[in-house]
Scaffold this active site. Structure first.
Site, mmCIF file in Angstrom:
data_model
loop_
_atom_site.group_PDB
_atom_site.id
_atom_site.type_symbol
_atom_site.label_atom_id
_atom_site.label_comp_id
_atom_site.label_asym_id
_atom_site.label_seq_id
_atom_site.Cartn_x
_atom_site.Cartn_y
_atom_site.Cartn_z
ATOM 1 N N SER A 135 37.824 41.377 51.361
ATOM 2 C CA SER A 135 36.555 41.073 50.506
ATOM 3 C C SER A 135 36.547 39.713 49.813
ATOM 4 C CB SER A 135 35.965 42.221 49.135
ATOM 5 O OG SER A 135 35.034 41.603 48.244
ATOM 6 N N LYS A 161 33.248 40.392 53.637
ATOM 7 C CA LYS A 161 32.044 40.099 52.443
ATOM 8 C C LYS A 161 32.061 39.093 51.684
ATOM 9 C CE LYS A 161 32.618 43.883 49.044
ATOM 10 N NZ LYS A 161 32.456 45.397 49.435
ATOM 11 N N LEU A 162 30.532 39.082 51.464
ATOM 12 C CA LEU A 162 30.979 37.614 50.748
ATOM 13 C C LEU A 162 30.284 38.171 48.585
ATOM 14 C CD1 LEU A 162 29.570 34.812 52.555
ATOM 15 C CD2 LEU A 162 31.528 35.656 51.936
ATOM 16 N N LYS A 163 31.253 38.281 48.202
ATOM 17 C CA LYS A 163 30.734 38.650 46.175
ATOM 18 C C LYS A 163 29.362 37.850 46.321
ATOM 19 C CE LYS A 163 33.276 41.633 45.453
ATOM 20 N NZ LYS A 163 32.368 43.724 45.045
ATOM 21 N N ASP A 189 27.551 41.721 49.400
ATOM 22 C CA ASP A 189 27.775 42.687 48.151
ATOM 23 C C ASP A 189 27.315 41.954 46.312
ATOM 24 O OD1 ASP A 189 28.622 44.480 46.183
ATOM 25 O OD2 ASP A 189 30.980 44.506 46.194
ATOM 26 N N ASN A 191 27.091 43.412 42.956
ATOM 27 C CA ASN A 191 27.411 44.644 42.447
ATOM 28 C C ASN A 191 26.662 44.669 41.132
ATOM 29 O OD1 ASN A 191 30.594 43.104 43.314
ATOM 30 N ND2 ASN A 191 30.484 45.682 42.529
ATOM 31 N N GLU A 214 24.899 44.970 49.671
ATOM 32 C CA GLU A 214 24.862 46.374 48.894
ATOM 33 C C GLU A 214 24.986 45.985 47.120
ATOM 34 O OE1 GLU A 214 29.818 46.847 49.557
ATOM 35 O OE2 GLU A 214 30.501 48.181 48.102
ATOM 36 N N ASP A 239 27.232 51.875 46.709
ATOM 37 C CA ASP A 239 28.439 51.631 45.626
ATOM 38 C C ASP A 239 28.257 52.614 44.832
ATOM 39 O OD1 ASP A 239 30.591 51.661 45.254
ATOM 40 O OD2 ASP A 239 30.961 49.493 44.912
ATOM 41 N N LYS A 263 34.397 54.946 48.018
ATOM 42 C CA LYS A 263 35.448 54.481 47.039
ATOM 43 C C LYS A 263 36.052 55.833 46.337
ATOM 44 C CE LYS A 263 34.502 50.171 46.063
ATOM 45 N NZ LYS A 263 33.896 49.169 44.818
ATOM 46 N N GLY A 291 37.005 49.124 48.390
ATOM 47 C CA GLY A 291 38.539 49.288 47.706
ATOM 48 C C GLY A 291 38.104 49.043 46.132
HETATM 49 O O1 NPG Z 1 39.295 44.544 49.169
HETATM 50 O O2 NPG Z 1 40.125 46.211 47.543
HETATM 51 C C1 NPG Z 1 39.536 44.892 47.683
HETATM 52 C C2 NPG Z 1 38.066 44.484 46.765
HETATM 53 C C3 NPG Z 1 37.013 45.417 47.572
HETATM 54 O O3 NPG Z 1 35.288 43.854 46.841
HETATM 55 C C4 NPG Z 1 35.630 44.779 46.229
HETATM 56 N N1 NPG Z 1 36.020 45.750 45.845
HETATM 57 O O4 NPG Z 1 33.096 45.533 44.085
HETATM 58 O O5 NPG Z 1 33.595 46.923 45.765
HETATM 59 C C5 NPG Z 1 33.907 46.163 44.566
HETATM 60 C C6 NPG Z 1 35.305 45.882 44.573
HETATM 61 C C7 NPG Z 1 36.062 45.776 43.508
HETATM 62 C C8 NPG Z 1 36.935 45.776 42.434
HETATM 63 C C9 NPG Z 1 34.869 47.113 42.575
HETATM 64 C C10 NPG Z 1 37.697 45.791 41.813
HETATM 65 C C11 NPG Z 1 35.330 47.859 41.321
HETATM 66 C C12 NPG Z 1 36.931 47.358 41.007
#
Ligand code: NPG
Length: 369
Positions: A135, A161-163, A189, A191, A214, A239, A263, A291
């Site tokens: 990610s 995966k790109l934010k 993703d 968020n 996502e 998510d 998760k 994650g």
């Molecule tokens: O590889 O652990 C990893 C990061 C994956 O993008 C990731 N996590 O929005 O899913 C998410 C994000 C996240 C990180 C969410 C920290 C909450 C806390």
């Protein structure tokens, strides 16, 4: 019952800042629980952040809920506490998934260690290498993004995966597609950064052949996600919207989720995570393991969970070195096929390095029952 629980807040420096539409982290502020009873200790970590950013709960709230609500509920249980007895004690507690999940997971690890049973066996699954993804946070510019992605592909990751966030969506996706080709499994993703009014904009992502998008909308926006999914463009993954088994079932019934990111911490632990997996499998909804920049403890447990058959998509379970220069347990590094394998030992199979834990601990509370 005679048990102790220690709640430690660790400050773990990240090798690279992690920026999403919600903000940036340079140090992972992580709450870790250890449960000791009958001479056996189990470990777990929480996805909670210092503030309620991704989830309604946050670190101090989780600690308060454990101390004031959850521990009193299990204090009266006779004999060594089992995961089943704990779940029964917590059945009447609404919400508080992160708090319940943290305590349940530490008790589960202790219980499995007591029985010398690896978590994979408890899941009735089979230990095997798991294909994982990476990610990628939001950097300052496209050149940095391309350099990061090139480095991760060189490291052996096979899915990226790109934010994304408003203003950082079509351009980074186009740039990565152009630089690395159409065959790279690529997903995005958001968020929760968009609203259903952005559906025309998000539809423009369809041309890039993404594996999924996502959580584009707010977590309550199941109908908005269903509307996006009904277009049958880029598959829609949920998510933050899924905090429980009921949420997963509602999302599936509404057609709001083509895919679910599971998760374990977010849904209240590994037993519920497994239940969500089973419901998704029965409904033909693929899942991947999410994650939250886990330490060795959460990474090991997530890898074991991801051996279940419904986890057909690579999870956000990268190698230790993608996150940390030093961890509180053994390092996980990619094999030649871009896979990680869960440990073989009892429980989650992680021998926690207590010196490392001490080094990263910024606050610690021990409670006895
Ligand atoms: O590889 O652990 C990893 C990061 C994956 O993008 C990731 N996590 O929005 O899913 C998410 C994000 C996240 C990180 C969410 C920290 C909450 C806390």
């Amino acid at each position: 019952m005679s048990a102790t629980v220690t709640l430690r807040r660790l400050a773990m420096p990240l090798v690279r800042p992690f920026r999403t539409s919600k903000g940036e982290e340079t140090v992972r502020d992580v709450l870790v629980a250890s449960w000791t009873e009958d001479g056996v200790t189990g470990w777990a970590e929480s996805a909670a952040d210092a503030e309620p950013i991704y989830f309604p709960e946050y670190i101090d709230g989780v600690r308060g809920a454990i101390e004031q609500v959850l521990l009193p509920l299990v204090a009266g249980v006779s004999g060594v506490l089992t995961t089943g007895a704990l779940r029964r004690s917590f059945a009447g507690v609404p919400g508080n998934q992160l708090a319940r999940g943290l305590l349940e997971t530490a008790v589960l690890d202790a219980e499995l260690r007591r029985h010398q049973m690896p978590f994979v066996d408890f899941l009735c699954s089979v230990r095997r290498p798991i294909r994982v993804g990476v990610s990628v946070g939001i950097p300052g510019d496209l050149d940095t993004l391309l350099a990061w992605v090139a480095g991760y592909l060189e490291d052996g990751y096979r899915r990226v995966k790109l934010k994304i966030a408003p203003g950082w969506d079509l351009a980074p996706v186009r740039a990565v597609r152009e630089a690395f080709g159409d065959d790279l499994p690529l997903q995005v993703d958001a968020n929760q950064a968009y609203t259903p009014a952005d559906i025309p904009l998000l539809s423009r992502l369809d041309e890039f052949g993404l594996v999924l998008i996502e959580q584009p909308f707010a977590r309550h926006e199941l109908l908005g996600h269903a509307k996006l999914a009904a277009r049958h463009g880029t598959p829609v993954c949920l998510d933050e919207s899924v905090l429980s088994l009921d949420d997963a079932m509602t999302a599936i019934r509404l057609g709001a989720a083509d895919v679910i990111n599971i998760k374990p911490s977010r849904v209240g632990g590994y037993v519920t995570a497994r239940q969500i997996h089973d419901v998704c499998l029965a409904n033909g909804v693929p899942v991947f393991c999410g994650g939250t920049l886990e330490t060795a403890v959460g990474r090991a447990a997530n890898l074991a969970l991801a051996t279940l058959p419904g986890f057909t998509l690579p999870g956000d379970i990268s190698a230790t070195s993608r996150y940390y220069a030093a961890d509180i347990g053994p390092s996980f590094e990619l094999d030649a096929d871009g896979c990680l394998t869960p440990p073989s030992g009892p429980g989650f199979g992680v021998e926690v390095d207590l010196d490392a834990v001490d080094e990263f601990t910024v606050e610690s509370t021990t409670l006895s029952l």
